[in-house]
Design an enzyme around this catalytic site. Structure first.
Site, PDB file in Angstrom:
ATOM      1  CB  VAL A  14      -5.958  -3.306   0.401  1.00 54.46           C
ATOM      2  CG1 VAL A  14      -4.685  -4.121   0.556  1.00 54.46           C
ATOM      3  CG2 VAL A  14      -6.202  -2.472   1.652  1.00 54.46           C
ATOM      4  CB  ALA A  43     -11.883 -12.971  -7.405  1.00 54.69           C
ATOM      5  CE  LYS A 205      -6.025  -3.299  13.256  1.00 51.32           C
ATOM      6  NZ  LYS A 205      -6.277  -1.847  13.252  1.00 51.32           N
ATOM      7  N   GLY A 312      -4.484   2.386   5.002  1.00 49.92           N
ATOM      8  CA  GLY A 312      -4.306   3.117   3.756  1.00 49.92           C
ATOM      9  C   GLY A 312      -3.882   2.174   2.647  1.00 49.92           C
TER      10      GLY A 312
END
Lengths: 441, 441
Positions: A14, A43, A205, A312
């Site tokens: 990501v 980082a 979620k 994704g």
């Protein structure tokens, strides 16, 4: 041109997506914002690892503190995952008056309340569109578009891995082991798929969504959670026979105050994640493969649905970048806290699992003996469970277990559990009765 | 508590919905905004008409100027419809530095450019979520969530009336006249349904969407527009036979620069509204009745869809109120112009209709005579149109017209039109050939 400095913690799939989108659309974004987004630090854990995207080595660091200590960083983008270290980073940023973008549903489900409380106290923003259904703008819709509406129910296919597996089982008639192995081979499921197939990911979620949609303060442990590993190919055949599709659903439903509660008591909320039969012609039934979708029912809008890729690099990265852009707008306009965080005090309480009400598909494994159906029907009736449909297959070999399926009308979970316990104690019941809830979405 | 004053022009169904939502959720909205939305004037045509919602008579006026002249009104909500008077009102408001919320797609499609130019010059905002697909947050999604993405195609069912009619035709096999009459009886179609059934309403909405999604400066006349009145029950039967559903689609598709254009030339955009065959298993095929949905394809997100009610007092009213809330946030934070208006200069040009590329379903009415199929096939081949499927029904009565249906591969619209002209000139062709475009959504 004015600049807003960001620090990115975590440089995996990501993080790479975020950097490449920011770079590719830099001109566009500057034109829209009238300001520039500058990545000041990235980082990561391992400086030596090969990356798919080039970054100025001077920006790289293995110390998360470098992001916190840099006064030129106004926004910290948390993409390291996990709970403890991420919590420390996010709180460190908020305490220093830095805004936060996070894609971390586990963090928000476990410690969202503390994070939002700190953000409120410091007057800074937390954005988290990418934490739930990456490519589906559900957080934004709940926070903003539905600001003047009252949501009554939320039904979601929020885990792409399990939806991919269930789609394969439905379309190819495969057993779950084979469908899972195929999902792993194709990269849709992880080597250890537990979090996905147990429903745990979907429950996290649901906690994040239910807080925004209903003002619920849910922890994953409060969610009635069942995974998909007990599903069998015959369940999909029965689903088709009764006109249903079989999906792993996340459900939150407003259901009025508890029975016998004092006047003015809070509404209760059913919160559950489990396999569900849903009407074959419904839009959610058409959500195939690794796609995600959330159906909302609200008083003003009626039914609405958002659909898209749930995961994704690019979908999730794009959601992170849209949050960064939004925050940058707020910073440039001097208007942080523009969209309120979830309410500090819960507006609904969780309905106890025993009080949940559903229709059920029940799959019995019983001896093919006279009186078995009569016994089961009367055991259900004794618990006030009414039968909507029965199917019993003919069996060739006398004495073998016979497949018997019953679809019930809406019943109370505790009654249903008690009836199943009664039924399963009887010697003519050969294996534990299996159940799948039925939802009309 | 700080206040933001609004004036509402138009007190029909949507105006009533807006007032009742603002009233019902006043406490909620104040808590979220830290400010109060105060309705200072409501302009209407007829003071004497009965209203479904009570309003302080002192607020009512028949003079639109009263809204413009009131310095306490910071936001003008335009719900009067039509183009000329609405344009005057909106421009009057913008010139005085008032922000505008409008639900008027006809106005934006016809004169949006001038309105946005004025708003830019005055540094004020124009919000218009309710102008397209009332209950679907498509404007917000295009303006904000996709700010860092590049949209390649948009396919929408954006007119509830025609979708209601086509759903009835598909499910009951009805001729269009009967389905239309039923839609009128139930209030889904107006007494004069021309704007809906001609595709004109959908074309206006496509103009508004394409400006946001692609930076296109489209007028409704630029959109290739075909209505639904020529559709026949047999088209739905053929659709099923080939594995399609039949819907009225609004389509905008980015297609690269014109052939032979100079390097760096703008992309072209196909913009069209017409009945279309779409795969029966697609999500859009599952959009039934008066519901609306828009599917976007974009580089980062891939496919995504928004679905909901397109019209009605509450869905549209709720979209208007979410705009009012957003504007109020900007005003209270002193950050107008937070989200940019559509680009001042078009970023794409319209592809000429003759250059559009589609696959087609062709329905011929030809004599049942030797050599007819061979003739048609060669006339198609002469125009470089390649055949994907042919079906010819057997006919009992020699000499009667025989139904012949051909599905083509993707072809250029001009070639297809020329081939049909050739075919229709032949004496063995008994009626003009009918076509329906095929879209893979």
């Amino acid at each position: 041109m004015r600049e807003v400095g960001i620090g990115i913690a975590g440089f995996g799939v990501v993080g790479g997506g975020v950097l490449s989108i920011l770079r590719q659309h830099a001109g566009d974004i500057e034109a829209r914002l009238g300001g520039r987004i500058v990545v000041r630090r990235v980082a990561l854990r391992d400086l030596e690892k090969e990356r798919s995207i080039d970054v100025d080595p001077a920006l790289l660091t293995t110390r998360l503190e470098d992001l916190l200590e840099d006064p030129g960083i106004q926004v910290v983008v948390e993409l390291i995952g996990g709970v403890d270290q991420a919590f420390e980073l996010v709180c460190g940023a908020l305490q220093r008056g830095k805004h936060v973008v996070t894609a971390n549903k586990a963090l928000l489900a476990a410690r969202g309340d503390e994070i939002f409380r700190l953000a409120r106290a410091r007057g800074v923003d937390v954005y988290y569109e990418a934490a739930v259904c990456g490519g589906v703008p559900i957080i934004r819709t709940l926070r903003e578009a539905l600001a003047s509406d009252r949501i009554t129910a939320l039904h979601g296919i929020v885990n792409g891995t399990t939806n991919f597996i269930l789609t394969a089982m439905a379309e190819k008639g495969e057993p779950i082991e084979r469908a899972l192995a195929e999902a792993q081979r194709l990269g849709y499921a992880e080597a250890d798929p537990t979090l996905d197939v147990s429903g745990g990911d979907a429950a996290q979620k649901l906690c994040v969504l239910a807080q925004l949609a209903f003002g619920a303060a849910l922890l994953p442990a409060d969610v009635l959670t069942e995974g998909i590993m007990a599903l069998k190919p015959e369940d999909f055949r029965w689903a088709r026979e009764f006109g249903y599709a079989l999906k792993l659903l996340a459900v939150a439903r407003r259901c009025g105050p508890a029975e016998g509660a004092a006047p003015g008591a809070q509404d209760q909320l059913e919160a559950r994640v489990h396999p569900a039969f849903i009407p074959a012609g419904s839009l959610l039934a058409g959500v195939r493969g690794a796609m995600n979708a959330v159906v909302l029912h609200s008083e003003a809008l009626g039914a609405s649905m958002l659909y898209g890729q749930g995961a994704g690099a690019m979908p999730t990265g794009s959601a992170v970048v849209s949050d960064i852009i939004d925050l940058t707008r707020n910073i440039l306009a001097g208007s942080p806290g523009r969209v309120p965080l979830p309410p500090a005090e819960p507006l609904v309480s969780v309905r106890p699992h025993a009080e949940v009400r559903c229709a059920y598909y029940l799959n019995f494994s019983v001896q093919d003996a006279p009186g078995v159906l009569a016994r089961i029907a009367s055991q259900l009736a004794a618990r006030h469970i009414s039968i909507a449909a029965v199917q019993q297959r003919e069996q060739n070999d006398q004495g073998q277990p016979v497949p018997l399926v019953i679809v019930t009308h809406v019943a109370r979970e505790a009654d249903l559990r008690a009836a199943i316990a009664d039924i399963d104690r009887d010697p003519t019941t050969l294996a534990p009765t299996r159940l799948i809830r039925i939802e009309s979405v």
